[in-house]
Design an enzyme around this catalytic site. Structure first.
Site, PDB file in Angstrom:
ATOM      1  N   GLU A 134       0.851  -1.189   0.000  1.00 56.44           N
ATOM      2  CA  GLU A 134       0.000   0.000   0.000  1.00 56.44           C
ATOM      3  C   GLU A 134       0.885   1.236   0.000  1.00 56.44           C
ATOM      4  OE1 GLU A 134      -2.715  -0.088   3.260  1.00 56.44           O
ATOM      5  OE2 GLU A 134      -3.558  -2.045   2.720  1.00 56.44           O
ATOM      6  N   SER A 139       8.305  -1.454   2.655  1.00 58.57           N
ATOM      7  CA  SER A 139       9.211  -2.263   3.474  1.00 58.57           C
ATOM      8  C   SER A 139       8.562  -2.610   4.811  1.00 58.57           C
ATOM      9  CB  SER A 139      10.525  -1.512   3.709  1.00 58.57           C
ATOM     10  OG  SER A 139      11.252  -1.386   2.503  1.00 58.57           O
ATOM     11  N   ILE A 164       0.807  -3.509  -7.578  1.00 61.61           N
ATOM     12  CA  ILE A 164       0.389  -4.912  -7.614  1.00 61.61           C
ATOM     13  C   ILE A 164       0.702  -5.522  -8.980  1.00 61.61           C
ATOM     14  CG2 ILE A 164      -1.507  -6.501  -7.230  1.00 61.61           C
ATOM     15  CD1 ILE A 164      -0.556  -4.777  -4.777  1.00 61.61           C
ATOM     16  N   TYR A 185      -0.088  -6.629  13.518  1.00 64.07           N
ATOM     17  CA  TYR A 185       0.075  -7.661  12.480  1.00 64.07           C
ATOM     18  C   TYR A 185      -0.815  -8.875  12.730  1.00 64.07           C
ATOM     19  CZ  TYR A 185       3.094 -10.390  15.638  1.00 64.07           C
ATOM     20  OH  TYR A 185       3.580 -11.127  16.680  1.00 64.07           O
ATOM     21  N   ASN A 247       9.306 -15.180   1.471  1.00 70.54           N
ATOM     22  CA  ASN A 247      10.626 -15.805   1.567  1.00 70.54           C
ATOM     23  C   ASN A 247      10.918 -16.633   0.320  1.00 70.54           C
ATOM     24  OD1 ASN A 247      11.183 -14.703   4.078  1.00 70.54           O
ATOM     25  ND2 ASN A 247      10.416 -16.480   5.205  1.00 70.54           N
ATOM     26  N   GLY A 346      28.973  -0.357 -26.527  1.00 69.15           N
ATOM     27  CA  GLY A 346      29.330   1.008 -26.880  1.00 69.15           C
ATOM     28  C   GLY A 346      28.114   1.859 -27.171  1.00 69.15           C
ATOM     29  N   GLU A 370       9.777  -6.912  -3.618  1.00 71.52           N
ATOM     30  CA  GLU A 370       9.804  -8.095  -2.724  1.00 71.52           C
ATOM     31  C   GLU A 370      10.928  -8.010  -1.700  1.00 71.52           C
ATOM     32  OE1 GLU A 370       8.878 -12.018  -4.007  1.00 71.52           O
ATOM     33  OE2 GLU A 370       7.927 -11.306  -5.841  1.00 71.52           O
TER      34      GLU A 370
END
Length: 386
Positions: A134, A139, A164, A185, A247, A346, A370
């Site tokens: 959001e 993080s 998303i 949480y 993970n 180059g 992620e």
């Protein structure tokens, strides 16, 4: 005399995995490669390619065969992501999110009824999104404000999700919302949201620097009525689903970035052999050889970290630290190798006429999504000091 069992090196694949890799590589070079530039310019993924992904089984690699999936391994999912990303990282992330985030979450946390209802779709025709981020929850993933309020046998979900992936193409979304803000949480819950639910809207599609053909959109939820039967896992346990799937998702990003770096290296080698200056191919100059050697070494170390983390996961062993290392290092490598590839090309490497310019743009996101590189290093440090 007893014979010790042969130990397979990390990057040596079984016959089945080798055949799987070769099939994906051939498909990517033949079917995907000709469409990469057009999709990048348009910022839109070709629907016919997405259909081919499903037909090849690329969107349901670990889904059990009884649900229409391939019944494959996590390593095979990473092999597919790596091979596709070597041609187009945008395509790689589409396969990545479907397999390492959404499918893994459903296989692990869904009820038997939810599996019967969802897995055949995910394996055969329905792209999915993982909606956690959001505006104020990046993080700090669990600072989300999307709210779910109980209403009889349903929940009314209201809020906005940003950044998303796969949102434009998706028909199914795993949306994380809190049922109790005071619980922190422990109030977070994962809801299965269908695209056609009233009050649900896919909002603005971001105009991005790289991986432009991979859609990144805002999701708007205005009192979306979600049945209790669409709660994935338990109420208040969404944080655990998020942690465990992310993970694994980080290893998927590692595979994507490794593939990108390999693609840049392959282009650089081919161009160095073909481009002539001062009467000979630039590959004969020691400076170019040293660059290629460094690039190849970096790509190999990235692949070793990714494959090690994947094999740990497939064997049921802890892999948190290894996943963070794979994600952190592969994103560094992708950016560095793609940059060197541009320099070997180059002036033409700075133009859109050659593929390394796109790979350089695509590489930047690896250090951001992620879990940023800083977050990966903090995870590694925490494991070292625990």
């Amino acid at each position: 005399m007893t014979t010790e069992p042969a130990v397979r090196p990390l990057t040596v694949l079984s016959d089945d995995d080798q055949l799987f890799r070769d099939t994906i590589r051939q498909f990517a070079r033949k079917e995907l490669a000709p469409k990469v530039r057009e999709m990048d310019d348009a910022g839109l993924f070709d629907k016919r390619l997405l259909t081919q992904f499903f037909e090849l089984g690329l969107m349901g690699i670990e889904i059990p065969e009884e649900y229409g999936g391939q019944g494959g391994t996590f390593l095979q999912a990473l092999i597919a992501i790596e091979e596709i990303a070597a041609v187009d990282p945008s395509a790689g992330v589409i396969v990545d999110v479907q397999n390492t985030l959404v499918n893994n979450a459903v296989v692990r946390w869904a009820t038997p009824e939810q599996k019967r209802r969802l897995l055949p779709r995910l394996a055969t025709d329905t792209t999915a999104s993982y909606a956690l981020s959001e505006a104020g929850a990046g993080s700090d993933a669990f600072a989300l404000t999307t709210r779910a309020v109980a209403d009889g046998d349903d929940y009314l979900v209201t809020g906005r999700k940003l950044w998303i992936t796969n949102a434009y193409e998706a028909g199914l979304y795993l949306v994380f919302a809190t049922v109790n803000p005071e619980a922190g949480y422990k109030g977070i819950t994962c809801f299965i949201v269908e695209r056609n639910m009233p009050g649900f809207t896919v909002g603005r599609k971001e105009d991005k620097l790289g991986i432009r053909a991979s859609s990144t959109c805002e999701l708007i939820l205005d009192s979306v009525r979600v049945p209790r039967a669409n709660i994935l896992g338990e109420i208040g346990k969404g944080y655990r689903i998020a942690i465990e799937t992310l993970n694994e998702g980080r290893i998927g990003i590692g595979a994507q970035m490794t593939g990108l770096a390999q693609g840049a290296l392959t282009h650089a080698i081919a161009y160095a052999k073909q481009r002539k200056q001062f009467g000979k191919a630039i590959a004969e100059f020691q400076a170019i050889q040293l660059d290629l050697a460094r690039m190849a070494t970096d790509v190999e170390t990235s692949r070793l970290l990714v494959y090690n983390a994947a094999r740990l996961r497939d064997s049921g062993r802890p892999f948190l630290q290894e996943a963070a290392m794979a994600k952190y290092w592969s994103s560094q490598v992708a950016e560095t190798v793609a940059s060197r590839a541009v320099e070997i090309f180059g002036g033409v490497g700075f133009t859109k006429d050659y593929p390394v310019e796109k790979l350089y743009r695509d590489a930047k996101i690896g250090r951001i999504y992620e879990g940023t590189s800083n977050m990966q290093m903090l995870t590694i440090a925490k494991q070292l000091l625990s």
